[in-house]
Write a protein that holds these residues in place. Structure first.
Motif, PDB file in Angstrom:
ATOM      1  N   HIS A  68      -1.702  -0.639   8.964  1.00  0.00           N
ATOM      2  CA  HIS A  68      -1.449  -1.661   7.729  1.00  0.00           C
ATOM      3  C   HIS A  68      -1.258  -2.910   8.754  1.00  0.00           C
ATOM      4  O   HIS A  68      -1.871  -3.849   8.563  1.00  0.00           O
ATOM      5  N   HIS A  90       0.561   5.316  10.815  1.00  0.00           N
ATOM      6  CA  HIS A  90      -0.316   4.006   9.306  1.00  0.00           C
ATOM      7  C   HIS A  90       0.612   3.337   9.022  1.00  0.00           C
ATOM      8  O   HIS A  90       0.081   2.159   8.428  1.00  0.00           O
ATOM      9  N   GLU A  91       1.535   3.495   8.548  1.00  0.00           N
ATOM     10  CA  GLU A  91       2.841   2.802   7.485  1.00  0.00           C
ATOM     11  C   GLU A  91       3.104   1.728   8.877  1.00  0.00           C
ATOM     12  O   GLU A  91       3.105  -0.199   8.269  1.00  0.00           O
ATOM     13  N   GLU A 120      -7.525   1.912   3.899  1.00  0.00           N
ATOM     14  CA  GLU A 120      -6.370   2.965   4.411  1.00  0.00           C
ATOM     15  C   GLU A 120      -6.967   3.771   5.294  1.00  0.00           C
ATOM     16  O   GLU A 120      -6.290   5.304   6.057  1.00  0.00           O
ATOM     17  N   MET A 148       0.606  -1.495  -0.439  1.00  0.00           N
ATOM     18  CA  MET A 148      -0.108   0.014  -0.011  1.00  0.00           C
ATOM     19  C   MET A 148       1.065   1.018   0.058  1.00  0.00           C
ATOM     20  O   MET A 148       1.786   1.475   0.227  1.00  0.00           O
ATOM     21  N   THR A 149       0.160   2.404  -0.223  1.00  0.00           N
ATOM     22  CA  THR A 149       1.003   3.482  -0.386  1.00  0.00           C
ATOM     23  C   THR A 149      -0.081   4.990   0.423  1.00  0.00           C
ATOM     24  O   THR A 149      -0.561   4.509   0.093  1.00  0.00           O
ATOM     25  N   ILE A 150       0.572   5.208   0.558  1.00  0.00           N
ATOM     26  CA  ILE A 150       0.432   6.834   0.875  1.00  0.00           C
ATOM     27  C   ILE A 150       0.509   7.901   0.443  1.00  0.00           C
ATOM     28  O   ILE A 150       1.578   8.171   0.080  1.00  0.00           O
TER      29      ILE A 150
END
Ligand code: ZN
Length: 677
Positions: free
Chosen positions: A456, A451-452, A479, A1-3
């Protein structure tokens, strides 16, 4: 996943004179990032990065083709006009064409990189025909047309007939990725992951049949192929050496093998070997094996992502766009994320979700802060500031994942936004602005880390829950879950205890900017009349609107008017934190149970719709600031220095290549795929 980038807020002081900002066109501002510390790396590490960066650039054509079946041919036609047109280059048509081409390069295709709507040219059709005719023969464009063997004019006419509706008719291929509930998402999307005429129902049936229902380690079916219609029904064209995109993949393999001898350690070499094996076979089990080796390699200084990775570009969320980033550890900042990782179990045990949905043992979370050295494919020029991989659910469950935040990109955004006037326009008062100036940088980075590294990686599905149940809402819910985890813990005393924030006030800066962004300012990225489509924007919207509504009775957060302008006013930060915790509990339940109706209701009711009056006001205020809502990066240039024997004795880095020059050089030097695929 990317943010992606969260908000645009001013802050941070700078001491060096690096030039962060470059040209602006349409809704885009080009930036540069500084590869701090590159010159201090060993020669071996520099050479390693050099070859890996070559591998990162050789996938460029793949992404153009994935984004639309006409993109590669159109790019070649456009570039021939841009470089070879000898008519009036100061005419309004040529200038409009130049801006169009810059946008086309930026989004690797005909559609907006973020909103996914097709660009509408503002140059005329007749000008385009004349310009193309004037360069067609001289620039040897015959291969762009299936009629090339007849004559130049016949080839040109056939090409124009084919592409003119694609370019000029707004009803043809209007969206790259259509997510509108109730429509055939594949027939109405212009991405090139499915052959022409294939319906959503057909594709879904094809992949439903391929799913092994009781496989505890299911591969990500469909990830690395185009689905096409063959003589006996649907079949996959796999992206691998000697397969679809094989010409580019061979070049990538070549560069990976050149990089291999310079790796930091044997484990990295094993990672490269497995990746090469996967590129050669296209076998998704090999890809999972590679992912496990990759996520466990945490000792080396240099690291990279190279492959078919994120599925945001496929309306069904199966097929992955090609991307690459090469990076090395930012040792100082990594201390921060290690403090989080070391306490991962504490965070999991205290998370405000039903204990059944918590992981009894959070495993394998490694987190680091990195310096990007090159961006490629779907990470270029628009990029993420954080990455958490791999995406395979069972690999994450059994082996964990690797998280990074990309500090030199965040820092470039922050420098570029200084003095833009944004905060003065949208933040409610000077006290709040002062708070954001004081804490904004620290809490932005920390929210990304939370978040990362933890968000996740937290939580678990109930036994028997299919990870794909949430369908088109899956990315948005995921997300949102990671964001909420970050928001909730941002305000926890644990942050002070771990030395990650200076005091108990800091989190308020993040809460304010998050709410301002989710309720108001992210709307600058939406055209009047449109709804919110992109997963990260939807998640920020549903979070902000949900807590706003639930806290309405107690006036936790208000939208107030001052001099006719709307502002976010937060009255009770502690209550806001409780609401974030409550929503985290609900979102985790939705994910753990695979509750599709609840996911749909949450996203459709709170995440998609736009208040037209507020939207108009925000757009109008933003327009007066004259800022570009999107940013992207020009890569640095790496030049090997060789001795008389051709041995590399140094790698120089420079930052002076212009945007168009870089795009043209990439099109020339990494021109790997044929015109007609
Ligand atoms: Zn994320």
């Amino acid at each position: 996943m990317t943010i992606a980038t969260a908000t645009i807020t001013a802050s941070a002081q700078s001491s060096n004179d690096f030039k962060y900002t470059e040209e602006t066109f349409a809704d885009i501002q080009m930036l540069r990032y500084q590869v701090t510390g590159f010159d201090q790396l060993s020669l071996r590490q520099k050479i390693y990065i050099y070859y890996l960066s070559e591998a990162a650039l050789h996938g460029r054509d793949i992404l153009f083709d994935q984004n639309g079946r006409y993109n590669l041919r159109l790019r070649r036609a456009f570039e021939a006009i841009y470089t070879g047109y000898q008519g009036d280059r100061s005419s309004s048509d040529f200038r409009a064409f130049t801006e169009y081409l810059k946008r086309f390069w930026f989004s690797s295709g005909l559609h907006h990189h973020y909103g996914s709507e097709k660009f509408q040219p503002t140059f005329s059709q007749s000008w385009f025909e004349e310009a193309l005719r004037s360069v067609w023969t001289r620039e040897k464009l015959q291969s762009l047309s299936a009629e090339s063997q007849r004559s130049d004019e016949a080839g040109l006419q056939a090409f124009l007939k084919e592409v003119k509706p694609i370019l000029f008719d707004p009803t043809v291929m209007p969206m790259r990725v259509n997510q509108k509930d109730g429509e055939d998402l594949i027939l109405t999307s212009a991405e090139n992951y499915y052959g022409e005429g294939i319906t959503q129902a057909e594709a879904e049936e094809f992949y439903a049949r391929r799913k092994a229902p009781n496989d505890p380690q299911p591969v990500m079916t469909g990830l690395n192929s185009r689905l096409v219609r063959g003589e006996d029904g649907l079949r996959e064209e796999v992206w691998r050496e000697h397969g679809l995109y094989g010409q580019a993949i061979s070049k990538i393999i070549d560069c990976l093998l050149k990089a291999r001898p310079y790796a930091d350690n044997a484990q990295q070499q094993a990672v490269i070997d497995k990746l090469v094996e996967y590129y050669r076979t296209g076998d998704l089990r090999t890809f999972d094996e590679y992912s496990i080796l990759w996520l466990k390699e945490t000792q080396g200084l240099v690291d990279f992502v190279n492959g078919f990775t994120e599925t945001y570009g496929d309306p069904l969320g199966l097929k992955a766009s090609w991307e690459s980033i090469v990076n090395f550890k930012d040792l100082e900042a990594t201390r921060r994320t290690e403090a989080l990782s070391a306490n991962a179990q504490w965070f999991e045990d205290h998370s405000p979700v039903d204990p059944r949905f918590r992981k009894p043992q959070v495993r394998g979370i490694s987190a680091k802060v990195i310096t990007a050295a090159i961006l490629g494919g779907d990470l270029y020029p628009s990029t993420a500031i954080g990455i958490n991989l791999p995406n395979s659910d069972w690999v994450r469950r059994e082996h964990g994942s690797k998280s990074v935040t990309i500090a030199n990109l965040t820092s470039a955004y922050s420098h570029a936004s200084r003095g833009s006037g944004f905060d003065t326009e949208f933040v409610i008062d000077e006290a709040t602005r002062a708070m954001i100036r004081k804490y904004g940088d620290v809490t932005d980075d920390l929210h990304t880390d939370l978040h990362e590294c933890l968000g996740h990686a937290s939580g678990q599905l109930l036994p028997g829950t299919d990870p794909d149940t949430l369908g088109v809402y899956g990315s948005t819910i995921e997300e949102g879950r990671a964001d909420l985890f970050g928001l909730y813990y941002m305000g926890d005393p644990k942050m002070i205890e771990l030395g990650l924030v200076p005091d108990g006030e800091a989190y308020k800066a993040q809460y304010y900017t998050y709410m301002m962004n989710g309720l108001m300012t992210q709307l600058v990225r939406i055209k009047p009349g449109n709804t919110i489509e992109e997963a990260h924007m939807r998640n920020r919207s549903f979070i902000a609107h949900w807590v706003y509504e639930k806290g309405r009775g107690e006036k936790v957060v208000e939208l107030v008017k001052k001099n006719g302008k709307t502002f976010v006013k937060i009255n009770d930060y502690a209550a806001l934190r409780r609401l974030f915790g409550q929503l985290l509990g609900e979102v985790q339940r939705i994910k753990s149970e695979g509750d599709f109706p609840a996911a749909r209701a949450l996203v459709e009711n709170y995440g998609v719709k736009v208040d037209a009056t507020l939207h108009e006001e925000v757009l109008e205020r933003y327009a007066r600031l004259n800022l570009a809502p999107y940013k992207g990066f020009i890569n640095p240039v790496y030049t090997p220095v060789r001795d008389n024997q051709g041995t590399i004795i140094d790698v120089r880095i420079s930052y002076d290549e212009a945007y168009d020059a870089q795009m043209l050089r990439y099109s020339r030097d990494y021109n790997d795929l044929p015109d007609m695929n």
